[in-house]
Design a protein around this motif. Sequence first.
Motif, PDB file in Angstrom:
ATOM      1  N   GLU A 500       0.802  -1.224   0.000  1.00  0.00           N
ATOM      2  CA  GLU A 500       0.000   0.000   0.000  1.00  0.00           C
ATOM      3  C   GLU A 500       0.834   1.274   0.000  1.00  0.00           C
ATOM      4  OE1 GLU A 500      -2.459   0.355   3.418  1.00  0.00           O
ATOM      5  OE2 GLU A 500      -0.866  -0.124   4.859  1.00  0.00           O
ATOM      6  N   ASP A 501       2.071   1.246   0.503  1.00  0.00           N
ATOM      7  CA  ASP A 501       2.896   2.457   0.561  1.00  0.00           C
ATOM      8  C   ASP A 501       3.847   2.588  -0.626  1.00  0.00           C
ATOM      9  OD1 ASP A 501       1.760   3.186   3.005  1.00  0.00           O
ATOM     10  OD2 ASP A 501       3.195   1.950   4.135  1.00  0.00           O
ATOM     11  N   VAL A 502       3.764   1.686  -1.577  1.00  0.00           N
ATOM     12  CA  VAL A 502       4.670   1.718  -2.733  1.00  0.00           C
ATOM     13  C   VAL A 502       4.015   2.526  -3.852  1.00  0.00           C
ATOM     14  CG1 VAL A 502       5.845   0.338  -4.466  1.00  0.00           C
ATOM     15  CG2 VAL A 502       5.675  -0.483  -2.108  1.00  0.00           C
ATOM     16  N   PRO A 503       4.699   3.549  -4.387  1.00  0.00           N
ATOM     17  CA  PRO A 503       4.086   4.391  -5.431  1.00  0.00           C
ATOM     18  C   PRO A 503       3.950   3.660  -6.763  1.00  0.00           C
ATOM     19  CG  PRO A 503       6.387   4.987  -5.125  1.00  0.00           C
ATOM     20  CD  PRO A 503       6.057   3.991  -4.041  1.00  0.00           C
ATOM     21  N   ASP A 504       2.986   4.101  -7.556  1.00  0.00           N
ATOM     22  CA  ASP A 504       2.791   3.523  -8.881  1.00  0.00           C
ATOM     23  C   ASP A 504       4.027   3.714  -9.758  1.00  0.00           C
ATOM     24  OD1 ASP A 504       0.240   2.698  -8.272  1.00  0.00           O
ATOM     25  OD2 ASP A 504      -0.706   4.526  -9.040  1.00  0.00           O
ATOM     26  N   SER A 505       4.799   4.760  -9.481  1.00  0.00           N
ATOM     27  CA  SER A 505       5.986   5.035 -10.300  1.00  0.00           C
ATOM     28  C   SER A 505       6.977   3.884 -10.259  1.00  0.00           C
ATOM     29  CB  SER A 505       6.673   6.321  -9.829  1.00  0.00           C
ATOM     30  OG  SER A 505       7.044   6.215  -8.459  1.00  0.00           O
ATOM     31  N   LEU A 506       7.011   3.130  -9.136  1.00  0.00           N
ATOM     32  CA  LEU A 506       7.914   1.988  -9.075  1.00  0.00           C
ATOM     33  C   LEU A 506       7.475   0.930 -10.072  1.00  0.00           C
ATOM     34  CD1 LEU A 506      10.232   0.368  -7.840  1.00  0.00           C
ATOM     35  CD2 LEU A 506       8.598  -0.526  -6.158  1.00  0.00           C
ATOM     36  N   ALA A 507       6.187   0.675 -10.143  1.00  0.00           N
ATOM     37  CA  ALA A 507       5.698  -0.312 -11.104  1.00  0.00           C
ATOM     38  C   ALA A 507       6.023   0.116 -12.525  1.00  0.00           C
ATOM     39  CB  ALA A 507       4.193  -0.508 -10.940  1.00  0.00           C
ATOM     40  N   ASP A 508       5.838   1.422 -12.823  1.00  0.00           N
ATOM     41  CA  ASP A 508       6.144   1.921 -14.167  1.00  0.00           C
ATOM     42  C   ASP A 508       7.614   1.717 -14.503  1.00  0.00           C
ATOM     43  OD1 ASP A 508       3.511   2.718 -14.364  1.00  0.00           O
ATOM     44  OD2 ASP A 508       3.920   4.797 -13.731  1.00  0.00           O
ATOM     45  N   ALA A 509       8.484   2.016 -13.519  1.00  0.00           N
ATOM     46  CA  ALA A 509       9.921   1.880 -13.752  1.00  0.00           C
ATOM     47  C   ALA A 509      10.312   0.425 -13.961  1.00  0.00           C
ATOM     48  CB  ALA A 509      10.698   2.476 -12.582  1.00  0.00           C
ATOM     49  N   LEU A 510       9.730  -0.477 -13.179  1.00  0.00           N
ATOM     50  CA  LEU A 510      10.071  -1.890 -13.319  1.00  0.00           C
ATOM     51  C   LEU A 510       9.525  -2.472 -14.620  1.00  0.00           C
ATOM     52  CD1 LEU A 510       9.559  -3.155  -9.651  1.00  0.00           C
ATOM     53  CD2 LEU A 510      11.700  -2.538 -10.809  1.00  0.00           C
ATOM     54  N   GLU A 511       8.336  -2.024 -15.017  1.00  0.00           N
ATOM     55  CA  GLU A 511       7.799  -2.460 -16.314  1.00  0.00           C
ATOM     56  C   GLU A 511       8.733  -2.041 -17.449  1.00  0.00           C
ATOM     57  OE1 GLU A 511       3.375  -2.661 -17.201  1.00  0.00           O
ATOM     58  OE2 GLU A 511       3.447  -1.087 -15.662  1.00  0.00           O
ATOM     59  N   GLU A 512       9.213  -0.816 -17.381  1.00  0.00           N
ATOM     60  CA  GLU A 512      10.131  -0.332 -18.418  1.00  0.00           C
ATOM     61  C   GLU A 512      11.436  -1.136 -18.397  1.00  0.00           C
ATOM     62  OE1 GLU A 512      12.306   3.831 -19.859  1.00  0.00           O
ATOM     63  OE2 GLU A 512      10.987   3.809 -18.105  1.00  0.00           O
ATOM     64  N   HIS A 513      11.930  -1.450 -17.199  1.00  0.00           N
ATOM     65  CA  HIS A 513      13.159  -2.245 -17.069  1.00  0.00           C
ATOM     66  C   HIS A 513      13.001  -3.602 -17.742  1.00  0.00           C
ATOM     67  CE1 HIS A 513      16.903  -3.636 -15.215  1.00  0.00           C
ATOM     68  NE2 HIS A 513      16.253  -4.736 -14.838  1.00  0.00           N
ATOM     69  N   VAL A 514      11.870  -4.235 -17.525  1.00  0.00           N
ATOM     70  CA  VAL A 514      11.624  -5.546 -18.135  1.00  0.00           C
ATOM     71  C   VAL A 514      11.478  -5.406 -19.647  1.00  0.00           C
ATOM     72  CG1 VAL A 514       9.973  -7.452 -18.301  1.00  0.00           C
ATOM     73  CG2 VAL A 514      10.580  -6.514 -16.063  1.00  0.00           C
ATOM     74  N   ARG A 515      10.729  -4.401 -20.075  1.00  0.00           N
ATOM     75  CA  ARG A 515      10.472  -4.212 -21.507  1.00  0.00           C
ATOM     76  C   ARG A 515      11.763  -3.957 -22.274  1.00  0.00           C
ATOM     77  NH1 ARG A 515       6.713  -1.016 -20.769  1.00  0.00           N
ATOM     78  NH2 ARG A 515       7.881   0.955 -20.835  1.00  0.00           N
ATOM     79  N   GLU A 516      12.676  -3.161 -21.690  1.00  0.00           N
ATOM     80  CA  GLU A 516      13.917  -2.825 -22.392  1.00  0.00           C
ATOM     81  C   GLU A 516      14.938  -3.956 -22.359  1.00  0.00           C
ATOM     82  OE1 GLU A 516      15.345   0.740 -20.631  1.00  0.00           O
ATOM     83  OE2 GLU A 516      13.902   2.040 -21.675  1.00  0.00           O
ATOM     84  N   GLY A 517      14.931  -4.729 -21.285  1.00  0.00           N
ATOM     85  CA  GLY A 517      15.969  -5.755 -21.148  1.00  0.00           C
ATOM     86  C   GLY A 517      15.579  -7.149 -21.547  1.00  0.00           C
ATOM     87  N   TYR A 518      14.276  -7.408 -21.658  1.00  0.00           N
ATOM     88  CA  TYR A 518      13.832  -8.785 -21.898  1.00  0.00           C
ATOM     89  C   TYR A 518      12.675  -8.782 -22.893  1.00  0.00           C
ATOM     90  CZ  TYR A 518      16.552  -9.199 -17.657  1.00  0.00           C
ATOM     91  OH  TYR A 518      17.559  -9.111 -16.739  1.00  0.00           O
ATOM     92  N   LEU A 519      13.015  -8.986 -24.139  1.00  0.00           N
ATOM     93  CA  LEU A 519      12.008  -8.973 -25.191  1.00  0.00           C
ATOM     94  C   LEU A 519      11.007 -10.096 -24.978  1.00  0.00           C
ATOM     95  CD1 LEU A 519      14.306  -8.339 -28.291  1.00  0.00           C
ATOM     96  CD2 LEU A 519      12.961  -6.673 -27.005  1.00  0.00           C
ATOM     97  N   ALA A 520       9.771  -9.839 -25.336  1.00  0.00           N
ATOM     98  CA  ALA A 520       8.688 -10.833 -25.299  1.00  0.00           C
ATOM     99  C   ALA A 520       8.294 -11.254 -23.892  1.00  0.00           C
ATOM    100  CB  ALA A 520       9.052 -12.065 -26.126  1.00  0.00           C
ATOM    101  N   VAL A 521       8.733 -10.514 -22.871  1.00  0.00           N
ATOM    102  CA  VAL A 521       8.297 -10.781 -21.498  1.00  0.00           C
ATOM    103  C   VAL A 521       7.259  -9.733 -21.113  1.00  0.00           C
ATOM    104  CG1 VAL A 521       8.975 -10.971 -19.077  1.00  0.00           C
ATOM    105  CG2 VAL A 521      10.509 -11.803 -20.868  1.00  0.00           C
ATOM    106  N   ASP A 522       6.071 -10.186 -20.763  1.00  0.00           N
ATOM    107  CA  ASP A 522       4.991  -9.280 -20.370  1.00  0.00           C
ATOM    108  C   ASP A 522       5.020  -9.029 -18.863  1.00  0.00           C
ATOM    109  OD1 ASP A 522       3.978  -9.094 -22.977  1.00  0.00           O
ATOM    110  OD2 ASP A 522       2.852 -10.960 -22.722  1.00  0.00           O
ATOM    111  N   THR A 523       4.409  -7.922 -18.455  1.00  0.00           N
ATOM    112  CA  THR A 523       4.346  -7.580 -17.032  1.00  0.00           C
ATOM    113  C   THR A 523       2.911  -7.224 -16.659  1.00  0.00           C
ATOM    114  OG1 THR A 523       6.590  -6.667 -17.127  1.00  0.00           O
ATOM    115  CG2 THR A 523       5.255  -6.084 -15.221  1.00  0.00           C
ATOM    116  N   VAL A 524       2.436  -7.775 -15.535  1.00  0.00           N
ATOM    117  CA  VAL A 524       1.132  -7.385 -14.989  1.00  0.00           C
ATOM    118  C   VAL A 524       1.355  -6.866 -13.571  1.00  0.00           C
ATOM    119  CG1 VAL A 524      -0.212  -8.979 -16.392  1.00  0.00           C
ATOM    120  CG2 VAL A 524       0.653  -9.726 -14.182  1.00  0.00           C
ATOM    121  N   VAL A 525       0.554  -5.876 -13.185  1.00  0.00           N
ATOM    122  CA  VAL A 525       0.731  -5.227 -11.881  1.00  0.00           C
ATOM    123  C   VAL A 525      -0.582  -5.287 -11.106  1.00  0.00           C
ATOM    124  CG1 VAL A 525       1.327  -3.091 -10.684  1.00  0.00           C
ATOM    125  CG2 VAL A 525       2.464  -3.674 -12.843  1.00  0.00           C
TER     126      VAL A 525
END
Length: 540
Positions: A500-525
């Motif tokens: 509950e105390d974790v900002p949405d921006s962390l999810a956005d940053a981690l999604e981008e990290h996965v998208r840039e480093g690992y092709l064809a890997v999807d992320t759900v939050v």
Amino acid sequence: MPHPADDMDAVAVRTWCSLALEALGRERAAIDAINVYPVADGDTGTNLYLTAESAVRAVEAVFAAHETGATVPATADAVRAMAHGALIGARGNSGTILAQLLRGMAGVLADGHDAHHLRRALSAAAVAARRAVAHPVEGTVLTVADRAAEAAGRTAGAAGTAAVARAAYEGARAALEATPGQLAVLSRAGVVDAGGRGLVTVLGALVEAVSGRAPEPAYAAGPVAPLPVAPVPGDCAAGGPAFEVIYLLEADDDAVDRLRARLDGLGDSLVVVGGDGLWNVHVHVDDAGAAVEAGVEAGRPYRIRITHFGADRVPPHVEPVQRAVVVVVPGEGLRGLCEEAGATTVLARPGEPPASGEIVDAIRRAHAREVVLLPNDAELRHTAAAAAEQARAEGIRVALIPTRAAVQGVAALAVHEPGRSFDEDVVAMTAAAGATRYAELAVAERQSWTMAGICQAGDVLGLIDGDVAVIGQDVPETARGVLDRMLAAGGELVTLVLGEDVPDSLADALEEHVREGYLAVDTVVYRGGRQSAPLLIGVE
């Protein structure tokens, strides 16, 4: 290529493995066609082939490590690779026994590779295979292995490895021909034991590897068709358990002894092979979830494979009826998500794990005759097991899938289909959970030693599958490190559950990290709400 030196050195081992794979490839369909025991499912030849293929890959990897080609691996390295490869790739009852035969041989050949050691290796293999089977039956591959070892042991002391190998082959051939007279189901079908025939094929390859000449084939090659074997009352092959369960298991010897006893009470065709902390477990059961749960109690099961033998083998008491899923969740957010999916939930508040009575009450609230229970916490396995037993005593059929984290429960719930039979649904959910690695972030409360080194109070810890793998200074840094560790082994879907105390921006940053480093890997939050960990991660 044949290796005509009269010696079981590393090159001979490599040649043997290669020739055995080729021979099993030629014999594969014929062996499948005569597979009537312990289950007439027509896959013994295929399972032996796949097991040998894994052994070959392991041996080739050892040779590939010698880059110049000027040297060859030590025999001990080659035979250990052969045994390990067979162990981790063993398929089915027959493949599991073959893996133990090779392991028994490797233990002796690692110390020497002359004719004397080959005699001892064949004897050790037969003994090891028989010990691995919970209830040995004569007229099977075990008998063929025994007779091969005895024939090899009768060779003259001056005989070379080629003579010892040939004696073992001839002894195995004679034993194979006698199997219909030892096992009624073989006699009625008019066939020899399929696993035994596979062993004769492997020993024929051994003869060729050490002598340079292949023995006369035991059977003429030709087109084959599966035998129409009718079920026979009283046979293991008819009306037996509905599922084959196989998994690799990391566990100590004492835990495996207890596992054998528990699985023996759940089903039949139990074979447990391996040692030194790594085991391959094979069993036929009606309750696949219970077989996997037993593995979780013993250690860490993985590479779980569950095979349905067919609708005609499902006991009549498992017809689909009203069914529910009961899920233990760590926060309000996941509670809502699971309830939207139709599950009945039990809330595990931070520092307040639910008691077995709470879980029993949830099972009752589900108002179902069949319940799939997802505890989602390794620490709750005994509590959940007690609740399941209580519910069963009340006439409710409960399958406990030993999920260790909420993300495994989410993965299992995602594939839940009430329209399937109960066992098929449990198999699919168990497989989905088992294919999901899990991680969580935590904040260190004090200085302590971890698997990743020494942490200080306030450090952010990344735990993967329950062990500290990453130590970081903040949540984003540690989360990226955890994701990189997990995705290095592959993955298709990342699940992030935010506290509950974790900002949405962390999810956005981690999604981008996965998208840039690992092709064809999807992320759900998902938003987990108030939960003990700021971030939960799953990788499927």
